[in-house]
Scaffold this motif. Structure first.
Motif, mmCIF file in Angstrom:
data_model
loop_
_atom_site.group_PDB
_atom_site.id
_atom_site.type_symbol
_atom_site.label_atom_id
_atom_site.label_comp_id
_atom_site.label_asym_id
_atom_site.label_seq_id
_atom_site.Cartn_x
_atom_site.Cartn_y
_atom_site.Cartn_z
ATOM 1 N N LYS A 242 -10.390 -16.994 -24.880
ATOM 2 C CA LYS A 242 -11.507 -16.513 -24.059
ATOM 3 C C LYS A 242 -12.095 -15.222 -24.663
ATOM 4 C CE LYS A 242 -14.212 -16.266 -20.574
ATOM 5 N NZ LYS A 242 -15.106 -17.158 -19.963
ATOM 6 N N THR A 245 -14.233 -16.070 -27.584
ATOM 7 C CA THR A 245 -15.535 -16.587 -27.147
ATOM 8 C C THR A 245 -16.461 -15.431 -26.765
ATOM 9 O OG1 THR A 245 -14.387 -18.493 -26.264
ATOM 10 C CG2 THR A 245 -16.646 -18.179 -25.518
ATOM 11 N N LEU A 493 -10.062 -17.766 -17.196
ATOM 12 C CA LEU A 493 -11.237 -18.488 -17.701
ATOM 13 C C LEU A 493 -12.529 -17.945 -17.094
ATOM 14 C CD1 LEU A 493 -9.844 -22.131 -17.793
ATOM 15 C CD2 LEU A 493 -10.104 -20.516 -19.689
ATOM 16 N N ASP A 496 -15.159 -12.301 -17.734
ATOM 17 C CA ASP A 496 -16.205 -12.171 -18.759
ATOM 18 C C ASP A 496 -16.330 -10.733 -19.249
ATOM 19 O OD1 ASP A 496 -17.239 -11.207 -16.465
ATOM 20 O OD2 ASP A 496 -18.889 -12.632 -16.304
#
Lengths: 711, 59
Positions: A242, A245, A493, A496
């Motif tokens: 994550k 990403t 998940l 952010d």
């Protein structure tokens, strides 16, 4: 640990444009020294090796061959050019030598670089003041400690045009922070903790111990906790993926930001040109612009007062009980200081009257005491509100919020009136097509500014470590309501933000380690890493602030910035920024002279914190500077540094003579010239060094030739 | 530069205190800082020993 360095002389042997040359010239076998306490202005017409010399001097300072690209290990680029015809490239493969003599703490040293092209290698030799020539790069310890291997930091004292770009650039925002760390004497500590990026410490000695502990975990999986470890390993993998990403997204945003910023700069530049052109046609334009700027400053001041007013409980709690409660319920918005909280509320319950004017009844007092936790974010509980209490006790009655708001509105209207007048006058004096262009550019500017701001916000969401702010935005996924890392897969998940994921990763790794043993070292490691990083972060902020103030003081004493009034510079996350008036107003449209002198001021301040009494070397400082501003750059250089070595081309020399030195140049500074006097028998240039003022004055153009009659 | 190092130690003490570290732990962290500044990076064995002491007291 003070360090004093002066440049004494340079020698080139079979390198680039030089066959064999000493500057200053030798007397027999004895070197001659440049003055230790003057600015040395060395005229070198284009093609005589200014850039090469600057890079070789950087190499001497850092103990390795300086290269723009750190991975470039090819030394052949330094070969002597044996053809004056650019279309026929020819080089000498014989060994090259470059020697720089230095006075370091009152002792004469020399460092020599020998470049061997057959083997594509180079070697350093140190001419020790008492021990003769030693193989290798061995300057005094203090010199080493400051400069060794610092390929980027050396640029702060050995300047070229790119240095200024780097200091001002977002792309190299770490340059100044690295310099502060290096020159403030705590660089070694960073060797322990490394750098913190994306919520994780990497690169230091503690990280290597951490990696070792992690490897041990991998080796020691036991049957008893194998399942738990497998689960943790899986979560760890998910977190790392994550994070990768998010890093990818951030890089994409950064590219978009750089593009948008470039477009915005171009638009601003075009607008500035139009405004300047218009200003010349209409004399009141500048006056009107000044009025608008003055009013904007007033508006910024009022905004600041309003901000303070909104933080003042005497103003914000002055309405009704429900407003009072609502205020505290919304505390978690992150815009308020931590100190607003329990202490203040507790103090309020002891008063005879509530801040709203109602008598403080026992039931009200009891209600506050028993329910304060409902109104306050948990992290604020327990924080003593001394600051807020001070508001109540000592501060004179502040201006009412309503009054501040109406003042702000009036100021806004006033600015609008002036702006309209300016636009009307502009329409009167500017061509219709220019007006259309200006409007179009302004629209573009607004659009691009918004784009830049939006992208910056996206990056901030990903990078920020301000958890309170993130939580206020609903972007604290990955943390529980009490601020602890949430180790559920769905939370990971949904996260952010890299710092939150960094915390999650820390926790997972901690649990893996704890599942195996080695608790004490692991716990100690986390404690030390956390404490040192937090402390170093605070120290860095304090030092940034100190250097910014010091550099601003030096800068505003220089002619280039002096005329601007309340201008100042600030070292921030994105590099060097400039402000006018209060914090919020960015100073756009600074001249090249102002930007350059700002960078010199920062270099000087960095030298000051490191107790470095060092010269500054500058390659073509006046290139790209408007002629009427060259004198300002000149004064900045000669005022602030004990010794400076300036490489200037003939065009810059001419500008200096015409604009600044006029008659009697060379009294404030030491001048000399390196120029081509012919072609050597090897086919390359034959250059010489002279301190002859006539040559200095008369040499012109880039043709490297002297006018008739000049020796 | 000495004043910077001194300031760093003060900040460490402030941070450690607000994070609930014991006097002993703070002393050990300062010892790591002092040794690193005086002698360069310490060797792993010495460092692990200190980290172990700090971690044990931290529980």
């Amino acid at each position: 640990m003070a360090l004093s360095v002066r440049l004494l002389s340079i020698s080139w042997e079979n390198i680039r444009a030089f066959h064999s040359l000493n500057a200053p010239l030798m007397h027999g076998d004895s070197h001659t020294d440049w003055p230790a306490d003057k600015s040395i202005w060395l005229q070198m017409p284009n093609g005589t090796g200014k850039t090469s010399t600057l890079r070789l001097i950087r190499s001497v300072f850092i103990g390795r061959l300086w290269s723009k690209d750190e991975s470039d290990t090819n030394v052949r680029g330094w070969r002597r050019i044996t053809s004056v015809d650019k279309s026929k490239q020819a080089y000498s493969n014989a060994k090259s030598t470059f020697k720089l003599r230095l006075k370091i703490d009152d002792q004469n040293w020399a460092i020599r670089i020998e470049l061997n092209y057959g083997a594509n290698t180079y070697e350093f030799f140190t001419h020790h003041p008492t021990e003769g020539v030693i193989e290798g790069w061995h300057p005094p310890y203090k010199f080493k400690k400051v400069f060794e291997g610092n390929i980027r930091l050396v640029e702060l004292f050995i300047f070229d045009g790119e240095t200024v770009d780097r200091m001002l650039s977002q792309a190299d925002s770490k340059l100044l922070d690295d310099a502060i760390r290096q020159f403030s004497g705590v660089a070694e500590i960073y060797g322990l903790v490394g750098d913190r990026t994306d919520g994780k410490y990497t690169g230091g000695r503690l990280t290597s111990i951490r990696n070792e502990l992690e490897r041990e975990v991998g080796r020691e999986n036991s049957a008893g906790n194998a399942q738990k470890l497998t689960q943790l390993a899986s979560l760890e993998q998910a977190t790392i993926e994550k994070m990768e990403t998010l890093k990818g997204e951030r890089e994409e945003h950064k590219k978009q930001l750089a593009d948008a910023q470039t477009d915005l700069d171009e638009v601003k530049d075009e607008l500035r040109k139009i405004e300047n052109n218009y200003g010349k046609k209409y004399e009141k334009a500048l006056e009107l612009q000044g009025e608008i700027a003055k009013r904007r400053l007033g508006m910024i001041e009022t905004t600041e007062q309003l901000r303070l007013g909104l933080l003042n409980p005497r103003l914000t709690f002055s309405l009704k009980w429900k407003d009072f409660v609502a205020f505290h319920q919304s505390h978690i918005d992150g815009n308020l200081p931590e100190d607003v909280g329990y202490g203040w509320l507790k103090n309020l319950t002891l008063q005879k009257k509530c801040i709203c004017g109602e008598p403080m009844t026992p039931s009200m007092s009891n209600h506050i005491r028993t329910n304060f936790s409902l109104y306050l974010d948990s992290t604020k509980r327990g924080v003593v509100s001394s600051v807020q209490s001070e508001f109540v006790r000592d501060e004179p009655q502040p201006e009412r919020i309503e009054d501040l708001v109406s003042r702000l509105k009036m100021q806004q209207a006033d600015i609008k009136t002036h702006q309209t007048r300016y636009e009307q006058d502009f329409a009167k004096y500017a061509d219709p097509e220019v007006q259309v262009k200006k409007r179009s550019l302004e629209e573009n500017q607004d659009l691009l500014s918004k784009t830049v701001s939006d992208i910056e916000m996206c990056i901030r969401h990903i990078e920020s470590d301000d958890i309170r702010w993130l939580r206020g935005l609903g972007r604290a996924n990955g943390l529980t309501s009490t601020g602890q890392p949430d180790l559920t897969r769905s939370a990971i998940l949904a996260a952010d933000n890299l710092n939150i994921l960094g915390r999650v990763l820390e926790e997972i790794q901690s649990r893996r380690i704890n599942a195996q043993g080695t608790h004490d070292v692991w716990n100690g490691l986390r404690t030390v890493q956390g404490t040192l990083h937090d402390s170093l972060s605070q120290l860095l902020l304090e030092q940034r602030d100190f250097i910014s103030k010091e550099a601003s003081r030096i800068w505003t004493g220089m002619p280039a910035a002096k005329s601007e009034g309340e201008i100042r510079l600030k070292i921030e996350d994105g590099g060097l920024n400039f402000y006018r008036g209060t914090e919020q107003e960015r100073a756009d449209g600074l001249s090249g002279a102002q930007e350059r002198t700002a960078c010199y001021s920062v270099a000087k301040s960095l030298a000051n914190i490191g107790a470095l009494d060092v010269p500054i070397l500058i390659d073509t400082p006046l290139a790209g500077i408007d002629e009427d501003l060259t004198e300002e750059v000149y004064h900045a250089i000669i005022q602030e540094f004990p010794q400076s070595l300036v490489f200037l081309n003939t065009a810059e020399k001419r500008t200096m003579i015409e604009n600044s030195w006029k008659q009697g140049f060379g009294t404030e500074v030491f001048t000399a010239t390196i120029h081509q006097i012919g072609t050597h028998t090897d086919g390359g240039k034959l250059c010489t060094y002279t301190e002859d003022k006539t040559v200095f004055e008369e040499l012109r153009g880039n043709s490297d030739t002297l006018p008739e009659g000049v020796a | 530069m000495d004043s910077t190092i001194q300031r760093l130690k003060e900040i460490i003490q402030e941070k450690a205190k607000s994070n609930g570290l014991t006097e002993f732990q703070v002393k050990q962290i300062i010892a790591i800082v002092d040794k690193t500044i005086a002698d360069g990076l310490p060797d792993d064995a010495w460092l692990k020993d200190k980290l172990g002491l700090i971690g044990r007291r931290g529980k």
